[in-house]
Scaffold this motif. Structure first.
Motif, PDB file in Angstrom:
ATOM      1  N   ARG A   1     -12.054 -44.124 -10.306  1.00 35.10           N
ATOM      2  CA  ARG A   1     -13.308 -44.840 -10.902  1.00 35.10           C
ATOM      3  C   ARG A   1     -13.561 -44.189 -12.282  1.00 35.10           C
ATOM      4  NH1 ARG A   1     -17.495 -47.844  -8.644  1.00 35.10           N
ATOM      5  NH2 ARG A   1     -16.511 -47.860  -6.542  1.00 35.10           N
TER       6      ARG A   1
ATOM      7  N   ARG B   1     -25.750 -52.217  -3.854  1.00 32.92           N
ATOM      8  CA  ARG B   1     -25.113 -50.901  -4.750  1.00 32.92           C
ATOM      9  C   ARG B   1     -23.753 -50.669  -4.196  1.00 32.92           C
ATOM     10  NH1 ARG B   1     -28.635 -50.558  -8.660  1.00 32.92           N
ATOM     11  NH2 ARG B   1     -30.792 -50.079  -7.974  1.00 32.92           N
TER      12      ARG B   1
ATOM     13  N   GLY C   1     -16.451 -49.128 -14.750  1.00 28.92           N
ATOM     14  CA  GLY C   1     -17.659 -49.519 -14.763  1.00 28.92           C
ATOM     15  C   GLY C   1     -18.107 -50.368 -16.181  1.00 28.92           C
ATOM     16  N   THR C   2     -19.423 -51.048 -16.119  1.00 31.30           N
ATOM     17  CA  THR C   2     -19.695 -51.674 -16.942  1.00 31.30           C
ATOM     18  C   THR C   2     -19.594 -50.955 -18.596  1.00 31.30           C
ATOM     19  OG1 THR C   2     -21.145 -52.635 -15.550  1.00 31.30           O
ATOM     20  CG2 THR C   2     -21.796 -52.916 -18.030  1.00 31.30           C
TER      21      THR C   2
ATOM     22  N   SER D   1     -21.122 -52.335  -6.725  1.00 29.82           N
ATOM     23  CA  SER D   1     -21.225 -51.758  -8.346  1.00 29.82           C
ATOM     24  C   SER D   1     -19.868 -51.827  -8.507  1.00 29.82           C
ATOM     25  CB  SER D   1     -22.054 -50.520  -8.449  1.00 29.82           C
ATOM     26  OG  SER D   1     -21.895 -49.934  -9.711  1.00 29.82           O
ATOM     27  N   PRO D   2     -19.821 -52.012  -9.892  1.00 30.75           N
ATOM     28  CA  PRO D   2     -20.310 -52.551 -11.115  1.00 30.75           C
ATOM     29  C   PRO D   2     -20.990 -53.827 -11.314  1.00 30.75           C
ATOM     30  CG  PRO D   2     -18.137 -52.334 -11.679  1.00 30.75           C
ATOM     31  CD  PRO D   2     -18.057 -51.958 -10.352  1.00 30.75           C
TER      32      PRO D   2
ATOM     33  N   GLY E   1     -15.347 -53.842 -14.837  1.00 29.67           N
ATOM     34  CA  GLY E   1     -16.717 -54.326 -15.153  1.00 29.67           C
ATOM     35  C   GLY E   1     -17.127 -55.403 -15.996  1.00 29.67           C
TER      36      GLY E   1
ATOM     37  N   GLU F   1     -16.661 -44.115 -15.014  1.00 33.45           N
ATOM     38  CA  GLU F   1     -18.097 -44.645 -14.960  1.00 33.45           C
ATOM     39  C   GLU F   1     -18.287 -45.646 -16.219  1.00 33.45           C
ATOM     40  OE1 GLU F   1     -20.199 -43.843 -12.465  1.00 33.45           O
ATOM     41  OE2 GLU F   1     -18.472 -42.867 -11.367  1.00 33.45           O
ATOM     42  N   ASP F   2     -19.573 -46.130 -15.952  1.00 35.50           N
ATOM     43  CA  ASP F   2     -20.269 -47.077 -17.027  1.00 35.50           C
ATOM     44  C   ASP F   2     -20.316 -46.419 -18.360  1.00 35.50           C
ATOM     45  OD1 ASP F   2     -20.704 -48.609 -14.946  1.00 35.50           O
ATOM     46  OD2 ASP F   2     -23.113 -48.364 -14.910  1.00 35.50           O
TER      47      ASP F   2
ATOM     48  N   ASN G   1     -24.504 -54.346 -11.313  1.00 31.48           N
ATOM     49  CA  ASN G   1     -25.273 -53.478 -12.206  1.00 31.48           C
ATOM     50  C   ASN G   1     -26.387 -54.338 -13.056  1.00 31.48           C
ATOM     51  OD1 ASN G   1     -24.040 -51.428 -11.247  1.00 31.48           O
ATOM     52  ND2 ASN G   1     -22.802 -51.255 -13.494  1.00 31.48           N
TER      53      ASN G   1
END
Length: 392
Positions: A382, A17, A368-369, A20-21, A350, A384-385, A24
């Motif tokens: 950061r 974890r 993120g992804t 991440s990402p 990501g 987020e996805d 993921n």
């Protein structure tokens, strides 16, 4: 005891974890270093040390591992798989292999790169002694991130996993073990941690009390990718050790340093610069006049014309737009609520994320992804996805 174990149980069920990402969609052991999964380095080192049979304990995103390694024929070894349905810790993972091993055996972490000597020396130490186990130990400049070990008279005296405060030693658990079958009873006697998991260092501590654990000093290469910025540093180290391999399609005027890995199906455009310490994955594309320094570009990613990336990880299928900038350098990065200061990380983009043209990512940025950064936007921290960030 004369038999030297030639079976290795490899722990490869974890999600990773903290990475991440990048984790993921892939398990941590499949994170690539110099275009090769971490787990492949583990299997190659053990095979070179004489291991013939592998039992891979898999769980999270296990299909990625099983598809890549199959039955092991490509590595001239035999691979079987055991599924850890619930991730209840590393000792529990070892216990899943009990029906598949006969006699003494090795246990390796599937995400740490070691040299064959570490495996061979631990195997031989168990075979030549009368202890219940043998374990490689090495020195680290950040021992609190690992299992801290004290050694007396060639045996492990104590092992404390990730001590919360001061470490009593710079010597750590290197993640290479050899066990007699007594370990399975020790696992059954192991108490769960506060998280409800059964951890191998706690099992080793029981064996210290019951039958003794031989400490095997190891001073060779030892590489662990615990955090995103470790991927860049470990890639650099592996390129130093193994050298580069530039096999892709290079346009006239492209400049690629010898200490790089460029996959055979990757391409580098006219006037682009791929500097030392960089890897470019399968089907990835570095467009004309882009500059990529000390970065990891994963498969199917695109770095468009004129972009400048330093200390950057570009995820699989991601796109970095024309003239976008990741200036690189050091930053403070938060991981799981903990701040890490002065880490060298330009940015992480990501998998399948998109960075617009002329966008700028500050040092330490993590996208993120499927995240999207619009044209001309400046981003830090950061994202987020799946989140979209637009200019202004």
């Amino acid at each position: 005891m004369s038999d030297r174990p030639t079976t290795a149980v490899v722990l490869a069920a974890g999600a990773g974890r903290r990475l991440s990402p990048l984790t993921n969609r892939r398990p941590k052991p499949m994170v690539p270093v110099a275009n090769k999964p971490l787990l492949e380095y583990v299997i190659e080192a053990a095979s070179a040390a004489g291991v013939e049979e592998f039992v891979l304990v898999v769980g999270y995103e296990r299909e990625r591992i099983q598809t890549h390694f199959g039955d092991g024929d490509d590595w001239d070894v035999s691979i079987r798989y055991v599924v850890q349905e619930k991730r209840l810790g590393t000792a529990h993972a070892v216990s899943q292999a009990e029906p598949h091993v006969d006699g003494s055996f090795l246990v390796l972490n599937g995400d740490r790169i070691v040299e064959p000597a570490a495996v061979a020396d631990v195997r031989d130490a168990l075979a030549d002694g009368d202890e219940a186990a043998a374990m490689a130990v090495t020195r680290s400049d950040r021992p609190r991130a690992y299992g801290v070990v004290t050694v007396r008279g060639g045996r492990v005296e104590t092992i404390v996993e990730k001590p919360p405060r001061r470490a009593d030693s710079e010597v750590i658990n290197a993640g290479v073990y050899a066990f007699t079958p007594a370990v399975f009873d020790a696992v059954r006697d192991t108490e769960p941690s506060e998280k409800g998991e059964y951890e191998l260092p706690d099992t080793v501590a029981r064996l210290v009390d019951d039958g003794g654990v031989r400490a095997v000093r190891y001073d060779g290469g030892w590489h662990d990718v615990s955090y995103l910025w470790d991927l860049l540093a470990v890639t650099d180290d592996v390129l130093d050790r193994d050298g580069g391999a530039v096999d892709g399609t290079l346009a006239p005027g492209a400049g690629v340093d010898d200490r790089c890995v460029v996959a055979p199906t990757a391409s580098v455009g006219r006037g682009a610069v791929v500097a030392a310490g960089t890897t470019v994955g399968a089907n990835a594309r570095i467009d004309p006049n882009a500059t990529v320094e000390r970065s990891v570009v994963l498969p199917d990613a695109t770095v468009e014309a004129g972009a400048v990336l330093r200390d950057c990880v570009v995820g699989a299928g991601a796109d970095v737009g024309a003239n976008a900038t990741v200036r690189g350098g050091t930053a403070t990065v938060a991981v799981a609520g903990e701040l890490h200061e002065d880490v060298r990380l330009g940015a992480v983009v990501g998998d399948d994320a998109s960075v617009g043209g002329a966008a700028a990512l500050a040092p330490g940025t993590v996208l993120g992804t499927d995240a999207v950064v619009g044209d001309g936007a400046s981003v830090s921290g950061r994202v987020e996805d799946g989140v979209t960030v637009r200019r202004g």
